[in-house]
Design a protein around this motif. Structure first.
Motif, PDB file in Angstrom:
ATOM      1  N   PHE A   1      19.779  25.960  -4.279  1.00 33.86           N
ATOM      2  CA  PHE A   1      19.044  27.084  -4.863  1.00 33.86           C
ATOM      3  C   PHE A   1      18.570  26.744  -6.274  1.00 33.86           C
ATOM      4  O   PHE A   1      17.404  26.984  -6.622  1.00 33.86           O
ATOM      5  CB  PHE A   1      19.927  28.332  -4.891  1.00 33.86           C
ATOM      6  N   TYR A   2      19.457  26.183  -7.115  1.00 35.31           N
ATOM      7  CA  TYR A   2      19.061  25.883  -8.491  1.00 35.31           C
ATOM      8  C   TYR A   2      18.092  24.704  -8.542  1.00 35.31           C
ATOM      9  O   TYR A   2      17.247  24.640  -9.439  1.00 35.31           O
ATOM     10  CB  TYR A   2      20.294  25.623  -9.351  1.00 35.31           C
ATOM     11  N   CYS A   3      18.200  23.765  -7.608  1.00 33.88           N
ATOM     12  CA  CYS A   3      17.195  22.696  -7.524  1.00 33.88           C
ATOM     13  C   CYS A   3      15.822  23.277  -7.208  1.00 33.88           C
ATOM     14  O   CYS A   3      14.802  22.848  -7.763  1.00 33.88           O
ATOM     15  CB  CYS A   3      17.607  21.681  -6.465  1.00 33.88           C
ATOM     16  N   PHE A   4      15.795  24.257  -6.327  1.00 31.80           N
ATOM     17  CA  PHE A   4      14.535  24.932  -6.003  1.00 31.80           C
ATOM     18  C   PHE A   4      13.991  25.687  -7.214  1.00 31.80           C
ATOM     19  O   PHE A   4      12.784  25.718  -7.459  1.00 31.80           O
ATOM     20  CB  PHE A   4      14.761  25.888  -4.826  1.00 31.80           C
ATOM     21  N   THR A   5      14.892  26.280  -7.996  1.00 32.47           N
ATOM     22  CA  THR A   5      14.473  27.119  -9.120  1.00 32.47           C
ATOM     23  C   THR A   5      13.763  26.319 -10.200  1.00 32.47           C
ATOM     24  O   THR A   5      12.775  26.782 -10.782  1.00 32.47           O
ATOM     25  CB  THR A   5      15.693  27.841  -9.716  1.00 32.47           C
ATOM     26  N   ILE A   6      14.247  25.105 -10.489  1.00 31.51           N
ATOM     27  CA  ILE A   6      13.689  24.336 -11.600  1.00 31.51           C
ATOM     28  C   ILE A   6      12.571  23.400 -11.152  1.00 31.51           C
ATOM     29  O   ILE A   6      12.119  22.562 -11.935  1.00 31.51           O
ATOM     30  CB  ILE A   6      14.781  23.525 -12.326  1.00 31.51           C
ATOM     31  N   GLN A   7      12.091  23.554  -9.911  1.00 31.55           N
ATOM     32  CA  GLN A   7      10.949  22.758  -9.471  1.00 31.55           C
ATOM     33  C   GLN A   7       9.664  23.288 -10.095  1.00 31.55           C
ATOM     34  O   GLN A   7       9.512  24.488 -10.318  1.00 31.55           O
ATOM     35  CB  GLN A   7      10.831  22.786  -7.943  1.00 31.55           C
ATOM     36  N   GLN A   8       8.755  22.386 -10.382  1.00 35.31           N
ATOM     37  CA  GLN A   8       7.454  22.741 -10.944  1.00 35.31           C
ATOM     38  C   GLN A   8       6.432  22.790  -9.825  1.00 35.31           C
ATOM     39  O   GLN A   8       6.270  21.825  -9.083  1.00 35.31           O
ATOM     40  CB  GLN A   8       7.041  21.724 -12.004  1.00 35.31           C
ATOM     41  N   ARG A   9       5.724  23.931  -9.688  1.00 34.76           N
ATOM     42  CA  ARG A   9       4.787  24.131  -8.587  1.00 34.76           C
ATOM     43  C   ARG A   9       3.434  24.576  -9.115  1.00 34.76           C
ATOM     44  O   ARG A   9       3.339  25.201 -10.167  1.00 34.76           O
ATOM     45  CB  ARG A   9       5.325  25.172  -7.592  1.00 34.76           C
ATOM     46  N   LEU A  10       2.396  24.263  -8.352  1.00 35.18           N
ATOM     47  CA  LEU A  10       1.051  24.703  -8.690  1.00 35.18           C
ATOM     48  C   LEU A  10       0.921  26.196  -8.415  1.00 35.18           C
ATOM     49  O   LEU A  10       1.565  26.749  -7.526  1.00 35.18           O
ATOM     50  CB  LEU A  10       0.024  23.926  -7.876  1.00 35.18           C
ATOM     51  N   ASN A  11       0.069  26.852  -9.194  1.00 36.89           N
ATOM     52  CA  ASN A  11      -0.223  28.270  -9.013  1.00 36.89           C
ATOM     53  C   ASN A  11       1.034  29.132  -9.104  1.00 36.89           C
ATOM     54  O   ASN A  11       1.194  30.124  -8.385  1.00 36.89           O
ATOM     55  CB  ASN A  11      -0.918  28.514  -7.667  1.00 36.89           C
ATOM     56  N   GLU A  12       1.969  28.734  -9.969  1.00 36.49           N
ATOM     57  CA  GLU A  12       3.191  29.510 -10.170  1.00 36.49           C
ATOM     58  C   GLU A  12       3.540  29.508 -11.648  1.00 36.49           C
ATOM     59  O   GLU A  12       3.459  28.470 -12.315  1.00 36.49           O
ATOM     60  CB  GLU A  12       4.353  28.922  -9.353  1.00 36.49           C
ATOM     61  N   VAL A  13       3.896  30.664 -12.162  1.00 39.05           N
ATOM     62  CA  VAL A  13       4.237  30.789 -13.574  1.00 39.05           C
ATOM     63  C   VAL A  13       5.479  29.954 -13.881  1.00 39.05           C
ATOM     64  O   VAL A  13       6.471  29.990 -13.146  1.00 39.05           O
ATOM     65  CB  VAL A  13       4.481  32.267 -13.936  1.00 39.05           C
TER      66      VAL A  13
END
Length: 351
Positions: free
Chosen positions: A182-194
């Motif tokens: 879950f925390y790995c998913f949280t700190i991922q950088q994604r396009l079109n996301e704040v």
């Protein structure tokens, strides 16, 4: 404390003669809320307009702030009554990240005495109560209450029972999401996301530390509750004492024994040392001892910071760790395949 992080919450109202602090600022003396908040800050160059706009934004959008304001309204109408704020741990919705919670599933006011109802992991905040109570790392509102500006809507963090996306995959035995995933998913950088969290500067580092400590606490909890299944009873130190004839073994060893699979523990380090010595007995002493370090000014790290519109001084530990792991893996591949120092007979990699 004892290697763990503790997050506590106090009473809804301050003790008589003391100023409000933390969550009490949402309930007590809200007419002077801005000045009360700024009085607790060490910096003197804070613009009151910024503080005013922040708490207006939280009042409008943050569901947790709305629940504390609900307690404020109750206190204004009936200051003599005894009430409690119950922060619920169970959720009725599916738990998707972008589903904004509603007030009814986040918290509720309890007026009068508590019943014998089982509150499980709920947090019950008293009207006035001395002392603090701990908020468990598994509570869905754990991170939202700790970092309200990172979670402006009061959205849920990690909670038990989140299903994996590939739950129908026959090759996967795990069906539920782990806290680490879950925390790995949280700190991922994604396009079109704040990227509010990734642009938080030092607050990001504190967030990562809190997440790491929560993951470690979950692992310790599993080890604590599964001692019999881990087969760690026959530890060498305890057996040596028994073989010497000591009849009273109550003062020997520890109540909870960490297995060698727990990274960083004494048995983990001892096992790595024994593995290295076994390699030396079979292949001889090593010819090279390589130490691989990381330079935070590597061009790959600076390039990623520029893509994120961040300065070089902004410490993004997530980027640094990923680049380090990629380069370390590539180094091992070059040494084994390209054979720059000759054919490798054996090696022991520790990171």
């Amino acid at each position: 404390m004892s290697g763990q992080n503790y997050h506590h919450i106090g009473s809804l109202l301050p003790e008589i003669g003391k100023k409000p602090q933390f969550a009490q600022l949402y309930i007590y003396d809200t007419e002077n809320e801005i000045s009360n908040r700024m009085s607790w800050l060490l910096q003197e160059d804070i613009d009151p307009k910024v503080v005013h706009e922040l708490f207006q934004m939280l009042d409008e959008h943050n569901i947790l702030v709305k629940t504390f304001r609900m307690a404020r309204d109750r206190y204004r109408e009936h200051p003599e009554s005894v009430f409690r704020l119950r922060l619920l741990s169970d959720r009725t919705r599916d738990g998707q990240q972008y589903n904004i919670p509603t007030a009814s599933e986040v918290a509720g006011l309890i007026v009068g005495d508590l019943t014998e109802e089982n509150f499980k992991r709920d947090v019950i905040v008293e009207h006035r109560k001395k002392g603090l109570q701990r908020i468990t790392d598994l509570h869905p509102s754990f991170m939202s209450m700790t970092y309200p500006l990172i979670h402006p809507y009061g959205e849920d963090g990690y909670r038990l029972g989140i299903l994996l996306a590939y739950v129908n995959n026959r090759n996967s035995k795990r069906e539920k999401l782990t806290m680490r995933q879950f925390y790995c998913f949280t700190i991922q950088q994604r396009l079109n996301e704040v990227q509010t969290l990734l642009l938080a500067g030092r607050l990001l580092q504190q967030y990562i530390i809190d997440g790491y400590m929560a993951i470690e606490e979950e692992r310790f909890s599993y080890i604590r509750n599964n001692q019999k299944n881990l087969r760690v009873v026959l530890s060498a130190g305890l057996m040596d004492v028994v073989l010497r004839g000591d009849s009273d073994c109550s003062m020997v060893g520890k109540t909870i024994i960490l297995p060698s699979s727990h990274t960083g523990g004494l048995r983990y380090r001892a096992q790595n040392y024994q593995d290295a010595m076994a390699i030396c007995r079979w292949a001889g002493y090593p010819d090279f001892f390589l130490t691989f370090t990381c330079n935070p000014k590597w061009p790959e790290i600076n390039k990623m910071l520029r893509l994120s519109n961040q300065e070089g001084d902004d410490s993004r530990v997530d980027i640094i760790c990923r680049v380090f792991q990629i380069k370390l893996f590539q180094l091992m591949q070059d040494l084994k395949r390209q054979q720059h120092f000759g054919k490798i007979i054996a090696f022991k990699s520790v990171s």
